[in-house]
Enzyme design. Structure first.
Site, PDB file in Angstrom:
ATOM      1  N   GLU A  37       0.822  -1.210   0.000  1.00  0.00           N
ATOM      2  CA  GLU A  37       0.000   0.000   0.000  1.00  0.00           C
ATOM      3  C   GLU A  37       0.854   1.257   0.000  1.00  0.00           C
ATOM      4  O   GLU A  37       0.489   2.259  -0.615  1.00  0.00           O
ATOM      5  CB  GLU A  37      -0.949   0.004   1.195  1.00  0.00           C
ATOM      6  CG  GLU A  37      -2.036  -1.071   1.133  1.00  0.00           C
ATOM      7  CD  GLU A  37      -2.980  -0.898  -0.063  1.00  0.00           C
ATOM      8  OE1 GLU A  37      -2.962   0.175  -0.702  1.00  0.00           O
ATOM      9  OE2 GLU A  37      -3.723  -1.852  -0.365  1.00  0.00           O
ATOM     10  N   TYR A 120      -5.893   6.716   4.099  1.00  0.00           N
ATOM     11  CA  TYR A 120      -6.104   5.642   3.138  1.00  0.00           C
ATOM     12  C   TYR A 120      -5.364   4.363   3.545  1.00  0.00           C
ATOM     13  O   TYR A 120      -5.966   3.290   3.644  1.00  0.00           O
ATOM     14  CB  TYR A 120      -5.666   6.056   1.719  1.00  0.00           C
ATOM     15  CG  TYR A 120      -5.548   4.829   0.853  1.00  0.00           C
ATOM     16  CD1 TYR A 120      -6.687   4.221   0.341  1.00  0.00           C
ATOM     17  CD2 TYR A 120      -4.317   4.213   0.643  1.00  0.00           C
ATOM     18  CE1 TYR A 120      -6.603   3.041  -0.391  1.00  0.00           C
ATOM     19  CE2 TYR A 120      -4.223   3.042  -0.090  1.00  0.00           C
ATOM     20  CZ  TYR A 120      -5.364   2.459  -0.600  1.00  0.00           C
ATOM     21  OH  TYR A 120      -5.281   1.299  -1.300  1.00  0.00           O
ATOM     22  N   ASP A 138      -9.711   6.087  -1.756  1.00  0.00           N
ATOM     23  CA  ASP A 138      -8.593   6.529  -2.589  1.00  0.00           C
ATOM     24  C   ASP A 138      -9.160   7.306  -3.772  1.00  0.00           C
ATOM     25  O   ASP A 138     -10.358   7.562  -3.858  1.00  0.00           O
ATOM     26  CB  ASP A 138      -7.754   5.333  -3.048  1.00  0.00           C
ATOM     27  CG  ASP A 138      -8.453   4.574  -4.159  1.00  0.00           C
ATOM     28  OD1 ASP A 138      -9.699   4.586  -4.189  1.00  0.00           O
ATOM     29  OD2 ASP A 138      -7.770   3.994  -5.017  1.00  0.00           O
TER      30      ASP A 138
END
Length: 290
Positions: A37, A120, A138
């Site tokens: 991520e 996020y 996102d």
DNA sequence: TACCCGTGGCC
DNA sequence: TGGCCAAGGGT
């Protein structure tokens, strides 16, 4: 748009169209999810899908990355961009070792307290690995919701209110909510794209507020445009770091001078890199951190 | 809030 | 071809 309808539309579509990506394989660790991520922050999936495999092969745990020499971390980061992410990732690994016995935390507030992890990324880890129920917002999710739910052609600038708006679209069930989030992201990446949405292939076509309104052009506020890259300090920083990654010795300033015609801008770039901890100035030379 | 932070690919 | 865009975060 009703949350259960959204799930009913998205779940079958996602099951059929989901891409096979390393971080979606069974048994992918929480640490792997966190690393992926962070790599995916403003960096395309195509570039991360190979980089993540090499990275985790080398540093499979937070403890492994915490112990690595920082110059090796920056070299391994290579050209993924925004190298401060690599620094913060190693800082996060060290924080996980020191505060959490080397175990990636599962709750959002604790994840948020780690360096380089924001709204996020914290929720992405909590949802995609730990299967909790949180809004994961996102750029893809914001765009899909702006179109299908709000009826606008695009999302405006990101706002914290987006979290609550998306939360209202999630089914009550943790697992179904996670499916909605990943499917919204995948839909935004593959179908409801920024430039040329493929509405004919969209599972939300019949329910889309934007399509129902005739796909009006977006007139609202837009996110500020990114400054030009050519000639920018960012370009100089990138040039300096690229040169330092290529060698394993400090580079004298005289040698760096050949990399950029504007000596003043070069000095400022080196100073800002040093302030960020990306380089160390040692006498008359510059090197990557140990 | 607006701006800063890399790099590559797209039309 | 140059601006836009890409699983954002920090300040």
């Amino acid at each position: 748009m009703d949350a259960d309808l959204l799930h009913a539309r998205l779940a079958p579509w996602y099951a059929e169209h989901r891409r096979d990506l390393p971080w979606r394989e069974p048994g992918f660790t929480a640490w792997g999810t966190l690393v992926s991520e962070i790599m995916l922050q403003q960096t395309q999936v195509a570039r991360v899908r190979t980089a993540i495999v090499e990275w985790l092969g080398r540093w499979p745990t937070p403890a492994a990355l915490a112990d690595a020499p920082t110059h090796e971390v920056l070299r391994a980061w290579g050209t993924l961009g925004y190298p401060r992410r690599a620094l913060r990732l190693q800082d996060a690994a060290r924080a996980i070792v020191e505060r959490h016995d080397g175990v990636v935390p599962s709750d959002v507030p604790t994840l948020l307290a780690l360096p380089g992890i924001g709204d996020y990324t914290a929720r992405a880890v909590a949802v995609f690995h730990f299967r909790q129920r949180h809004p994961v917002v996102d750029t893809n999710v914001r765009r899909v919701v702006a179109r299908a739910v709000v009826g606008q052609g695009d999302a405006g600038p990101a706002a914290r209110a987006d979290l609550a708006r998306v939360e209202a679209l999630l089914p009550a069930d943790d697992d179904e909510a996670g499916t909605v989030s990943i499917a919204l992201m995948e839909l935004g990446a593959l179908v409801c794209t920024a430039r040329t949405p493929r509405c004919d292939a969209c599972p939300l076509l019949a329910d889309c507020a934007w399509v129902a309104a005739g796909r009006p052009a977006y007139e609202g506020r837009r996110a500020p445009r990114q400054a030009a890259f050519a000639g920018s300090d960012r370009q100089v920083r990138g040039t300096v770091l690229r040169a330092l990654r290529a060698v394993d010795v400090p580079l004298p300033r005289a040698e760096l001078a050949g990399l950029w015609p504007d000596a003043g801008q070069l000095d400022r770039a080196v100073a800002s890199l040093a302030a960020d901890g990306l380089v160390v100035v040692e006498g008359d030379a510059v090197r990557l951190p140990h």
